[in-house]
Design a protein around this motif. Structure first.
Motif, PDB file in Angstrom:
ATOM      1  N   ARG A  33       0.850  -1.210   0.000  1.00  0.00           N
ATOM      2  CA  ARG A  33       0.000   0.000   0.000  1.00  0.00           C
ATOM      3  C   ARG A  33       0.883   1.256   0.000  1.00  0.00           C
ATOM      4  NH1 ARG A  33      -4.569  -1.280  -2.224  1.00  0.00           N
ATOM      5  NH2 ARG A  33      -5.677  -2.908  -1.108  1.00  0.00           N
ATOM      6  N   ASN A  34       1.964   1.225   0.766  1.00  0.00           N
ATOM      7  CA  ASN A  34       2.889   2.365   0.756  1.00  0.00           C
ATOM      8  C   ASN A  34       3.542   2.547  -0.602  1.00  0.00           C
ATOM      9  OD1 ASN A  34       2.585   3.393   3.406  1.00  0.00           O
ATOM     10  ND2 ASN A  34       3.856   1.761   4.211  1.00  0.00           N
ATOM     11  N   TRP A  35       3.937   1.448  -1.232  1.00  0.00           N
ATOM     12  CA  TRP A  35       4.544   1.537  -2.561  1.00  0.00           C
ATOM     13  C   TRP A  35       3.565   2.097  -3.586  1.00  0.00           C
ATOM     14  CZ3 TRP A  35       7.259  -3.894  -2.909  1.00  0.00           C
ATOM     15  CH2 TRP A  35       8.406  -3.881  -2.109  1.00  0.00           C
ATOM     16  N   VAL A  36       2.308   1.645  -3.519  1.00  0.00           N
ATOM     17  CA  VAL A  36       1.291   2.159  -4.447  1.00  0.00           C
ATOM     18  C   VAL A  36       1.122   3.666  -4.258  1.00  0.00           C
ATOM     19  CG1 VAL A  36      -1.181   2.125  -5.004  1.00  0.00           C
ATOM     20  CG2 VAL A  36       0.054  -0.027  -4.715  1.00  0.00           C
ATOM     21  N   ASN A  37       1.040   4.097  -3.013  1.00  0.00           N
ATOM     22  CA  ASN A  37       0.892   5.530  -2.741  1.00  0.00           C
ATOM     23  C   ASN A  37       2.104   6.331  -3.225  1.00  0.00           C
ATOM     24  OD1 ASN A  37      -1.641   5.152  -1.612  1.00  0.00           O
ATOM     25  ND2 ASN A  37      -0.829   4.928   0.467  1.00  0.00           N
ATOM     26  N   THR A  54       3.065   0.916 -18.479  1.00  0.00           N
ATOM     27  CA  THR A  54       3.896   0.310 -17.437  1.00  0.00           C
ATOM     28  C   THR A  54       3.510   0.839 -16.065  1.00  0.00           C
ATOM     29  OG1 THR A  54       5.707   0.042 -19.002  1.00  0.00           O
ATOM     30  CG2 THR A  54       6.274  -0.076 -16.671  1.00  0.00           C
ATOM     31  N   TYR A  55       3.296   2.133 -15.965  1.00  0.00           N
ATOM     32  CA  TYR A  55       2.864   2.738 -14.704  1.00  0.00           C
ATOM     33  C   TYR A  55       1.569   2.106 -14.219  1.00  0.00           C
ATOM     34  CZ  TYR A  55       0.509   6.041 -11.644  1.00  0.00           C
ATOM     35  OH  TYR A  55      -0.179   6.602 -10.608  1.00  0.00           O
ATOM     36  N   ARG A  56       0.580   2.012 -15.082  1.00  0.00           N
ATOM     37  CA  ARG A  56      -0.726   1.456 -14.697  1.00  0.00           C
ATOM     38  C   ARG A  56      -0.624  -0.037 -14.364  1.00  0.00           C
ATOM     39  NH1 ARG A  56      -5.658   4.016 -18.107  1.00  0.00           N
ATOM     40  NH2 ARG A  56      -5.132   6.199 -17.785  1.00  0.00           N
ATOM     41  N   THR A  57       0.200  -0.737 -15.121  1.00  0.00           N
ATOM     42  CA  THR A  57       0.375  -2.173 -14.868  1.00  0.00           C
ATOM     43  C   THR A  57       0.939  -2.399 -13.477  1.00  0.00           C
ATOM     44  OG1 THR A  57       0.690  -2.627 -17.220  1.00  0.00           O
ATOM     45  CG2 THR A  57       1.527  -4.278 -15.667  1.00  0.00           C
ATOM     46  N   TRP A  58       1.999  -1.681 -13.113  1.00  0.00           N
ATOM     47  CA  TRP A  58       2.602  -1.843 -11.799  1.00  0.00           C
ATOM     48  C   TRP A  58       1.661  -1.397 -10.686  1.00  0.00           C
ATOM     49  CZ3 TRP A  58       6.213  -4.771 -10.040  1.00  0.00           C
ATOM     50  CH2 TRP A  58       7.181  -5.255 -10.926  1.00  0.00           C
ATOM     51  N   ARG A  59       0.934  -0.323 -10.915  1.00  0.00           N
ATOM     52  CA  ARG A  59      -0.009   0.145  -9.888  1.00  0.00           C
ATOM     53  C   ARG A  59      -1.103  -0.894  -9.663  1.00  0.00           C
ATOM     54  NH1 ARG A  59      -3.259   5.861  -9.555  1.00  0.00           N
ATOM     55  NH2 ARG A  59      -4.051   5.462  -7.477  1.00  0.00           N
ATOM     56  N   LEU A  60      -1.625  -1.462 -10.730  1.00  0.00           N
ATOM     57  CA  LEU A  60      -2.651  -2.496 -10.604  1.00  0.00           C
ATOM     58  C   LEU A  60      -2.090  -3.746  -9.940  1.00  0.00           C
ATOM     59  CD1 LEU A  60      -5.462  -3.650 -11.192  1.00  0.00           C
ATOM     60  CD2 LEU A  60      -4.601  -4.313 -13.457  1.00  0.00           C
ATOM     61  N   TYR A  61      -0.909  -4.178 -10.384  1.00  0.00           N
ATOM     62  CA  TYR A  61      -0.288  -5.378  -9.822  1.00  0.00           C
ATOM     63  C   TYR A  61      -0.062  -5.231  -8.321  1.00  0.00           C
ATOM     64  CZ  TYR A  61       3.342  -8.783  -8.720  1.00  0.00           C
ATOM     65  OH  TYR A  61       4.067  -9.778  -8.135  1.00  0.00           O
ATOM     66  N   MET A  62       0.501  -4.118  -7.899  1.00  0.00           N
ATOM     67  CA  MET A  62       0.775  -3.926  -6.474  1.00  0.00           C
ATOM     68  C   MET A  62      -0.509  -3.767  -5.675  1.00  0.00           C
ATOM     69  SD  MET A  62       4.322  -1.728  -6.249  1.00  0.00           S
ATOM     70  CE  MET A  62       3.717  -0.282  -7.100  1.00  0.00           C
TER      71      MET A  62
END
Length: 101
Positions: A33-37, A54-62
């Protein structure tokens, strides 16, 4: 991903002694949650060094991973293993308190 019991059994079969097992599921949920924020706070920088997809993919994955850890559908465990010396000593502290000191 393998169950912790299977992994520890394989470690024992390879000659290791399982000294401690800790479930870090809740810790991983908070970390993610901290990484997503932090990623969201630095969205423009992230897109600049990669791209929007890539940004959206990582945000969704995390975010999905954090949800999985929060609900208990995924887990992560840490095992402390020791290889004993010939005299039977493991040279591992007696307790977690000793490990964290």
């Amino acid at each position: 991903m393998e169950p912790v019991s299977d992994v520890n059994l394989l470690a024992e079969e390879a000659g290791f002694e399982v000294r401690d097992v800790e479930n870090l599921r809740e810790h991983y949920a908070l970390t993610l949650r901290n990484w997503v924020n932090r990623l969201a706070d630095h969205r423009e920088e992230a897109i600049k060094v990669s791209d929007e997809v890539t940004y959206r993919t990582w945000r969704l994955y995390m975010s999905a991973s954090a949800y999985g850890f929060e609900t208990g559908s995924i887990n992560v465990n840490q095992s402390l293993l020791a290889k004993m010396s010939r005299d039977g000593k493991s040279n591992v502290p007696f307790s977690r308190a000793d490990l964290y000191a």
